[in-house]
Design a protein around this motif. Structure first.
Motif, mmCIF file in Angstrom:
data_model
loop_
_atom_site.group_PDB
_atom_site.id
_atom_site.type_symbol
_atom_site.label_atom_id
_atom_site.label_comp_id
_atom_site.label_asym_id
_atom_site.label_seq_id
_atom_site.Cartn_x
_atom_site.Cartn_y
_atom_site.Cartn_z
ATOM 1 N N GLU A 397 -5.613 -39.014 -49.707
ATOM 2 C CA GLU A 397 -4.631 -40.073 -49.963
ATOM 3 C C GLU A 397 -5.303 -41.414 -50.210
ATOM 4 O OE1 GLU A 397 -1.332 -39.636 -50.220
ATOM 5 O OE2 GLU A 397 -1.710 -37.484 -50.008
ATOM 6 N N ARG A 398 -6.550 -41.539 -49.771
ATOM 7 C CA ARG A 398 -7.254 -42.813 -49.898
ATOM 8 C C ARG A 398 -8.363 -42.778 -50.951
ATOM 9 N NH1 ARG A 398 -9.600 -44.459 -44.377
ATOM 10 N NH2 ARG A 398 -9.648 -46.547 -45.321
ATOM 11 N N CYS A 399 -8.843 -41.593 -51.270
ATOM 12 C CA CYS A 399 -9.968 -41.474 -52.211
ATOM 13 C C CYS A 399 -9.789 -40.224 -53.056
ATOM 14 C CB CYS A 399 -11.290 -41.409 -51.444
ATOM 15 S SG CYS A 399 -12.743 -41.152 -52.484
ATOM 16 N N ARG A 400 -9.752 -40.398 -54.366
ATOM 17 C CA ARG A 400 -9.626 -39.267 -55.266
ATOM 18 C C ARG A 400 -10.987 -38.611 -55.463
ATOM 19 N NH1 ARG A 400 -6.999 -39.572 -61.362
ATOM 20 N NH2 ARG A 400 -7.245 -37.361 -61.914
ATOM 21 N N LEU A 401 -11.052 -37.300 -55.339
ATOM 22 C CA LEU A 401 -12.297 -36.549 -55.458
ATOM 23 C C LEU A 401 -12.207 -35.619 -56.661
ATOM 24 C CD1 LEU A 401 -15.017 -36.096 -54.031
ATOM 25 C CD2 LEU A 401 -13.916 -34.318 -52.658
ATOM 26 N N VAL A 402 -13.158 -35.766 -57.617
ATOM 27 C CA VAL A 402 -13.097 -35.020 -58.873
ATOM 28 C C VAL A 402 -14.452 -34.375 -59.148
ATOM 29 C CG1 VAL A 402 -12.595 -35.152 -61.344
ATOM 30 C CG2 VAL A 402 -11.472 -36.745 -59.761
ATOM 31 N N GLN A 403 -14.454 -33.141 -59.633
ATOM 32 C CA GLN A 403 -15.668 -32.496 -60.112
ATOM 33 C C GLN A 403 -15.718 -32.594 -61.644
ATOM 34 O OE1 GLN A 403 -17.341 -28.883 -58.114
ATOM 35 N NE2 GLN A 403 -15.228 -28.613 -57.418
ATOM 36 N N ALA A 404 -16.890 -32.920 -62.172
ATOM 37 C CA ALA A 404 -17.062 -33.032 -63.621
ATOM 38 C C ALA A 404 -18.218 -32.156 -64.083
ATOM 39 C CB ALA A 404 -17.323 -34.487 -64.011
ATOM 40 N N GLN A 405 -18.155 -31.731 -65.330
ATOM 41 C CA GLN A 405 -19.171 -30.843 -65.878
ATOM 42 C C GLN A 405 -20.337 -31.596 -66.505
ATOM 43 O OE1 GLN A 405 -19.088 -27.463 -65.435
ATOM 44 N NE2 GLN A 405 -17.365 -28.062 -64.127
ATOM 45 N N ASP A 406 -20.077 -32.799 -67.016
ATOM 46 C CA ASP A 406 -21.128 -33.564 -67.681
ATOM 47 C C ASP A 406 -20.783 -35.045 -67.596
ATOM 48 O OD1 ASP A 406 -19.087 -33.973 -69.571
ATOM 49 O OD2 ASP A 406 -19.867 -32.425 -70.917
#
Length: 466
Positions: A397-406
């Motif tokens: 709710e406080r920090c968005r966490l995203v995985q990226a490929q490049d």
């Protein structure tokens, strides 16, 4: 080892990067009648052959037996001396030296300031050169910062002073086997890094501290806040006089300024390199020039004219309401934490991850759990491992966490998270290997993905002699 000691011996240069090419050119110029072997990657053999030098012999089959066939191998810094084939050849009598060691052996009387540390060494070395030049001294800025010392083997007239950055790879063997003493040795901090090259944290620290132990400086400028440095014994210090920074009786940071004892010397708001850690770097630089006998308090004002180095918390500019900062030099989680602290209070999306060296990301997870940025985007080989750790540490709710490929998708994810307002910070906390040639290439890719002119952002100011 002096260059003259290579005459008549079987010699190889191992590595065909910038330093390897410069070393080969120097040896062919100094010893034109002597053949020289270049040990390089298979793809680089044609580059060596294209030089048309009949005395230069490339080969790509490098193993312990090949290495043992030479009396001396001048190796590039990135080649670990702890590799089995190196240790095997050394046991049979092959001597391995670095090009920096050749330079120091040839410049025993030079007025040198040598800087090492896990983080901040490039900025501190450049600050020292900047301050020395402001004092009127003709100064060379070289070493790990981007200009190999071997390229400045013959400078006429010689500079008044040398500001030299040394990596842990270089401090490991730059002073072995000759009697050169450095003038001033600056050690900034010691965190675990390059453990794959050194084979463990203890050996990494020992290799770093070879600057003191084997460089035998007249003065050691040390960070009082670093526990490893604060605990050094007399044997490691090698008889050097110690000038501490980071404590109240010397150069230190407090109340938004740099102080010399009780004297306020420079307001950090005037320093264009952001962050409290750069205030510490300035303290180290001022302590170093003071150790050289200069009036550092008077010179402190010159720091306002210092231009930040590329890829080190470098502001790139603003696009569509979002600012972009390139800290690609960041190769440890501690560096990423320091970068986030520079922008505390701003809506920040940070890009982390790269080559996996097995470093502990728990301190980073603890920091972002307590002081969450707007978003964290993970990428690179260790991206999934960092993401898994953060997923159990941060509040979604406080920090968005995203995985990226490049890099392109990482920049896009950060932009989406900020929604047109805030700052995208590349501070990977990991090396660039496997995805990029080096941290500079990674920073250039980040700048290109953000829409900036890469060529205008990449030059290191002040390299060479001025």
């Amino acid at each position: 080892m002096r260059l003259s000691q290579l005459e008549g011996r079987s010699v190889a240069v191992w590595g065909w990067g910038r330093e390897g090419r410069a070393t080969a050119a120097l040896l062919r110029a100094r010893l034109p009648a002597q053949p020289l072997t270049v040990l390089c990657a298979a793809a680089e053999v044609a580059q060596v052959e294209a030089l048309g030098d009949a005395g230069l012999h490339p080969r790509s089959d490098v193993d312990a037996a090949v290495l043992a066939s030479f009396e001396v191998v001048v190796k590039s810094p990135g080649i670990s001396p702890y590799r089995p084939e190196v240790e095997g050849a050394a046991a049979h009598g092959t001597r391995f030296v670095g090009a920096s060691a050749l330079w120091f052996a040839e410049h025993a009387g030079a007025r040198t300031v040598c800087v090492t540390g896990t983080k901040g060494k490039s900025t501190t070395t450049a600050l020292i050169a900047h301050l020395l030049r402001a004092s009127g001294l003709r100064t060379a800025l070289a070493g790990n910062i981007g200009l190999p010392l071997v390229e400045l083997m013959d400078v006429a007239p010689p500079p008044d002073a040398w500001a030299i950055e040394l990596s842990s790879y270089q401090t490991r063997d730059a002073f072995a086997g000759h009697d050169t003493r450095v003038g001033i040795a600056v050690v900034l901090n010691l965190y675990p890094e390059h453990l794959d090259w050194h084979g463990g944290e203890a050996r990494y620290i020992a290799d770093k501290l070879a600057l003191l132990r084997e460089g035998r400086p007249a003065v050691a400028v040390l960070n009082a806040a670093d526990p490893h440095l604060a605990a050094l014994d007399a044997t490691t210090l090698g008889g050097a006089r110690v000038a501490w920074f980071g404590r109240e009786d010397g150069w230190h940071v407090r109340e938004g300024a740099v102080w010399r004892g009780v004297r306020r010397a420079f307001d950090l708001a005037r320093l264009h390199a952001p962050g409290a850690h750069n205030g510490g770097n300035l303290c180290a630089a001022l302590a170093a020039v003071e150790a050289m006998g200069l009036d550092a308090v008077a010179l402190a004002a010159a720091a306002e004219g210092f231009r930040p180095l590329p890829h080190r918390l470098q502001p790139l500019g603003r696009r569509d309401g979002i600012d972009y900062v390139d800290d690609s030099i960041s190769t440890t989680p501690h560096a990423s934490i320091a970068a986030l602290r520079c922008f505390a209070g701003r809506r920040t999306a940070i890009l982390v991850g790269g080559h996996d060296r097995g470093l502990d990301w728990t301190p980073f997870a603890e920091h972002v759990a307590a002081q969450p940025p707007e978003a964290i985007v993970t990428l690179g080989r260790n991206g999934p491992r960092i993401h898994a750790l953060l997923a159990s540490a941060v509040d979604p709710e406080r920090c968005r966490l995203v995985q990226a490929q490049d890099m392109r998708s990482a920049v896009g994810a950060a932009q989406a998270a900020l929604r047109g307002e805030g700052l995208v910070l590349l501070s990977p906390g990991a090396p660039s290997f496997d995805a990029y040639r080096d941290y500079a290439a990674r920073g250039r890719d980040f700048a290109a993905c953000a829409g900036f002119d890469v060529a205008a952002l990449d030059a290191i100011p002040g390299l060479g002699v001025a």
